[in-house]
Design a protein around this motif. Sequence first.
Motif, mmCIF file in Angstrom:
data_model
loop_
_atom_site.group_PDB
_atom_site.id
_atom_site.type_symbol
_atom_site.label_atom_id
_atom_site.label_comp_id
_atom_site.label_asym_id
_atom_site.label_seq_id
_atom_site.Cartn_x
_atom_site.Cartn_y
_atom_site.Cartn_z
ATOM 1 N N ASN A 133 9.590 9.201 -7.701
ATOM 2 C CA ASN A 133 10.257 7.998 -8.212
ATOM 3 C C ASN A 133 10.321 6.845 -7.228
ATOM 4 N N SER A 134 9.695 6.983 -6.041
ATOM 5 C CA SER A 134 9.841 5.916 -5.052
ATOM 6 C C SER A 134 9.026 4.676 -5.413
ATOM 7 N N GLY A 135 7.875 4.874 -6.002
ATOM 8 C CA GLY A 135 6.982 3.746 -6.245
ATOM 9 C C GLY A 135 6.352 3.218 -4.975
ATOM 10 N N GLY A 136 6.487 3.941 -3.882
ATOM 11 C CA GLY A 136 5.986 3.475 -2.593
ATOM 12 C C GLY A 136 4.753 4.230 -2.131
ATOM 13 N N ARG A 137 4.378 3.938 -0.905
ATOM 14 C CA ARG A 137 3.193 4.542 -0.339
ATOM 15 C C ARG A 137 3.412 6.021 -0.015
ATOM 16 N N ARG A 138 2.320 6.755 -0.079
ATOM 17 C CA ARG A 138 2.291 8.127 0.404
ATOM 18 C C ARG A 138 2.278 8.113 1.941
ATOM 19 N N ASP A 139 3.025 9.014 2.534
ATOM 20 C CA ASP A 139 2.913 9.162 3.985
ATOM 21 C C ASP A 139 1.555 9.780 4.311
ATOM 22 N N SER A 140 0.891 9.235 5.313
ATOM 23 C CA SER A 140 -0.392 9.794 5.764
ATOM 24 C C SER A 140 -0.700 9.217 7.128
ATOM 25 N N ASN A 141 -1.704 9.759 7.789
ATOM 26 C CA ASN A 141 -2.084 9.182 9.078
ATOM 27 C C ASN A 141 -2.551 7.735 8.893
ATOM 28 N N LEU A 142 -3.237 7.452 7.797
ATOM 29 C CA LEU A 142 -3.677 6.073 7.559
ATOM 30 C C LEU A 142 -2.483 5.147 7.319
ATOM 31 N N GLN A 143 -1.521 5.611 6.509
ATOM 32 C CA GLN A 143 -0.342 4.785 6.242
ATOM 33 C C GLN A 143 0.413 4.495 7.545
ATOM 34 N N ARG A 144 0.437 5.446 8.446
ATOM 35 C CA ARG A 144 1.178 5.257 9.700
ATOM 36 C C ARG A 144 0.475 4.293 10.653
ATOM 37 N N THR A 145 -0.769 3.885 10.322
ATOM 38 C CA THR A 145 -1.397 2.843 11.144
ATOM 39 C C THR A 145 -0.860 1.452 10.787
ATOM 40 N N GLY A 146 -0.046 1.381 9.728
ATOM 41 C CA GLY A 146 0.513 0.089 9.319
ATOM 42 C C GLY A 146 0.269 -0.161 7.848
ATOM 43 N N ASN A 147 1.222 -0.814 7.209
ATOM 44 C CA ASN A 147 1.184 -0.991 5.761
ATOM 45 C C ASN A 147 -0.022 -1.804 5.298
ATOM 46 N N ASP A 148 -0.618 -2.541 6.227
ATOM 47 C CA ASP A 148 -1.763 -3.375 5.839
ATOM 48 C C ASP A 148 -3.085 -2.623 5.810
ATOM 49 N N TRP A 149 -3.051 -1.293 5.972
ATOM 50 C CA TRP A 149 -4.323 -0.555 6.052
ATOM 51 C C TRP A 149 -5.143 -0.690 4.783
ATOM 52 N N ILE A 150 -4.494 -0.793 3.633
ATOM 53 C CA ILE A 150 -5.255 -0.864 2.384
ATOM 54 C C ILE A 150 -5.980 -2.208 2.286
ATOM 55 N N GLU A 151 -5.285 -3.284 2.585
ATOM 56 C CA GLU A 151 -5.977 -4.571 2.481
ATOM 57 C C GLU A 151 -7.045 -4.725 3.550
ATOM 58 N N VAL A 152 -6.842 -4.142 4.717
ATOM 59 C CA VAL A 152 -7.895 -4.163 5.738
ATOM 60 C C VAL A 152 -9.125 -3.397 5.235
ATOM 61 N N ALA A 153 -8.891 -2.271 4.571
ATOM 62 C CA ALA A 153 -10.016 -1.508 4.019
ATOM 63 C C ALA A 153 -10.789 -2.352 2.992
ATOM 64 N N PHE A 154 -10.073 -3.040 2.122
ATOM 65 C CA PHE A 154 -10.754 -3.851 1.101
ATOM 66 C C PHE A 154 -11.481 -5.043 1.724
ATOM 67 N N ARG A 155 -10.877 -5.703 2.682
ATOM 68 C CA ARG A 155 -11.563 -6.845 3.316
ATOM 69 C C ARG A 155 -12.800 -6.376 4.072
ATOM 70 N N THR A 156 -12.694 -5.219 4.717
ATOM 71 C CA THR A 156 -13.851 -4.660 5.424
ATOM 72 C C THR A 156 -14.971 -4.345 4.434
ATOM 73 N N ALA A 157 -14.597 -3.750 3.307
ATOM 74 C CA ALA A 157 -15.595 -3.365 2.305
ATOM 75 C C ALA A 157 -16.278 -4.592 1.708
ATOM 76 N N ARG A 158 -15.526 -5.628 1.456
ATOM 77 C CA ARG A 158 -16.126 -6.846 0.884
ATOM 78 C C ARG A 158 -17.181 -7.423 1.825
ATOM 79 N N ALA A 159 -16.853 -7.460 3.103
ATOM 80 C CA ALA A 159 -17.805 -8.003 4.080
ATOM 81 C C ALA A 159 -19.023 -7.098 4.224
ATOM 82 N N ALA A 160 -18.815 -5.786 4.098
ATOM 83 C CA ALA A 160 -19.911 -4.839 4.315
ATOM 84 C C ALA A 160 -20.934 -4.884 3.189
ATOM 85 N N ASP A 161 -20.491 -5.055 1.942
ATOM 86 C CA ASP A 161 -21.413 -5.133 0.804
ATOM 87 C C ASP A 161 -20.818 -6.063 -0.237
ATOM 88 N N PRO A 162 -21.111 -7.361 -0.109
ATOM 89 C CA PRO A 162 -20.486 -8.340 -1.011
ATOM 90 C C PRO A 162 -20.844 -8.137 -2.476
#
Length: 300
Positions: A133-162
């Motif tokens: 019921n939290s509606g929040g992020r799952r705890d994981s090693n990736l999540q613990r690198t900072g809440n912005d990990w998901i948007e960094v992944a998407f920005r990286t992916a966009r640049a890698a293959d537009p």
Amino acid sequence: ASTLGAAAAQSGRYFGTAIASGKLGDGNYTGIANREFNMITAENEMKIDATEPNQGQFNFNNADRIYNWATQNGKRMRGHTLAWHSQQPGWMQSLSGNSLRQAMINHINGVMAHYKGKIPYWDVVNEAYADGNSGGRRDSNLQRTGNDWIEVAFRTARAADPAAKLCYNDYNIDNWSWAKTQGVYNMVRDFKSRGVPIDCVGLQSHFNSNSPYNSNYRTTISQFAALGVDVAITELDIQGGSSSTYASVVNDCLAVSRCIGITVWGVRDSDSWLGANTSPLLFDSNGNKKAAYNSVLNAL
Ligand code: XIL
């Protein structure tokens, strides 16, 4: 139309399946897969542990076996998956902080470079939200690198293959009334409002007695679509194999123009990660069409 792929194509959609490289020598399996499906997801072969077993050393042998089979048979692929807490190689499991963040970026760049221009859809991030019921992020090693990990992944992916469409993929985000669904919805809305590159949401849609199909599924699909992303049903299986539930899923997708296609998570019941005894797929373990198959074909 007499196959799932051709029937889905009547409305401009695709119908896909997960494929395991170890079964490409099984003629019954490849015969059905080649005949019925026109979108392919590697069941495990494009995951992090498969593609980067040692840090900085990429291995695409099994992924390419599936890619080559798909391409030679005129099928496209959904790339699955680049950043995920599960099926990480041991070296990645032991990383944290900046070194893990950089390893995630390097992994996305390495895999997307290999398939640049060849894979139209990527599950960039998989299963980042928590159940319950939290509606929040799952705890994981990736999540613990900072809440912005998901948007960094998407920005990286966009640049890698537009050219690739970039998807967020998760389970238990099918039911509109669930907190996890709302959490992901709010993330996508936020990404769209801030210009974080996201093109699609994947509803895994593993339905069982704990997470049953709900008739508000159509609302979920249309609400995500209204944010300006495509929606794909990416890993459909239904424990018990109810024909009417399969038809409802198809009808809900067809009701929303931005629902672009459906992928079932395996060919025959014997291929399912859930075990054949739960009868979750469209073909029985001998490769015969089940009632659910006819129900899906008629609904498409
Ligand atoms: C599953 C595969 O089907 C299994 O073979 C493997 O052992 C575990 O992963 N969500 C996902 C998929 O995103 O990658 C998972 O696939 C099923 C749940």
